[in-house]
Structure formats: structure tokens, C-alpha cells
Design a protein around this motif. Sequence first.
Motif, PDB file in Angstrom:
ATOM      1  N   ARG A 111       4.349   3.747   4.367  1.00 29.25           N
ATOM      2  CA  ARG A 111       5.502   4.551   3.991  1.00 29.25           C
ATOM      3  C   ARG A 111       6.572   4.509   5.066  1.00 29.25           C
ATOM      4  O   ARG A 111       6.276   4.609   6.255  1.00 29.25           O
ATOM      5  CB  ARG A 111       5.024   5.987   3.782  1.00 29.25           C
ATOM      6  N   LYS A 126      -1.546  11.931   8.139  1.00 29.40           N
ATOM      7  CA  LYS A 126      -2.413  10.769   7.930  1.00 29.40           C
ATOM      8  C   LYS A 126      -3.134  10.394   9.228  1.00 29.40           C
ATOM      9  O   LYS A 126      -4.316  10.082   9.228  1.00 29.40           O
ATOM     10  CB  LYS A 126      -1.609   9.556   7.436  1.00 29.40           C
ATOM     11  N   ASP A 157       0.245   3.793   1.459  1.00 28.47           N
ATOM     12  CA  ASP A 157       0.178   4.337   2.808  1.00 28.47           C
ATOM     13  C   ASP A 157       1.152   3.658   3.777  1.00 28.47           C
ATOM     14  O   ASP A 157       1.318   4.118   4.900  1.00 28.47           O
ATOM     15  CB  ASP A 157      -1.245   4.235   3.363  1.00 28.47           C
ATOM     16  N   SER A 166       0.851  -1.193   0.000  1.00 28.60           N
ATOM     17  CA  SER A 166       0.000   0.000   0.000  1.00 28.60           C
ATOM     18  C   SER A 166       0.884   1.239   0.000  1.00 28.60           C
ATOM     19  O   SER A 166       1.891   1.278   0.707  1.00 28.60           O
ATOM     20  CB  SER A 166      -0.895   0.002   1.241  1.00 28.60           C
TER      21      SER A 166
END
Length: 89
Positions: A71, A85, A69, A67
Motif C-alpha cells: 500500500r 501491519k 499489503d 498484493s
Amino acid sequence: MTDTIKIVDDEGAVVATPDRHALRAVQTPQAFRAALLRAAHAGGAEGTDDAALVESNGGRVVVVPGSVDNRKITVPADLDWARGKVGAR
């Protein structure tokens, strides 16, 4: 891969553009059986991540979907992104 990757020489001149078809960006964290990972770290090789150590020790590494996201927090801007986030939730 959405980025175009370039291979460059010591002077920064582009010498090749690899075909994106076979390239993957790999995220961390990575998962391995504990014994395999311990053996890879004890093997004495150097690598940029656990997968590189497992590879150098003869292990098989497979890629699974990730994903954007997920990271890695490496530089201050990454931490700012993560805080944003979390705050958005």
C-alpha cells in the motif's frame, strides 16, 4: 478491480461506468530498466506515476500481480495502517 469506477462530468454527474474487465488498480513502486525510466523522465511529459511517463514516451508497460499489503503511504491514515501491519508481525 473490486471498486466500481465512474466517469463524471465537471458537475460531478455520472456519465459512464466503465467495464471492470479491462481496468486494473496499479501499485507503486513500479519497476523499469534504468535507461528507459531516465528517458521517460527527460521526455518532458507529465504523469501521475512512472508508468504514465514511460507510456507517453512510447514504452510498453505490462501489469503483474500485486498484493493489497503493498500500500502506498499518502495520507496519515495510510501510515497508521502500515504501523499496525508492522506491529502485528
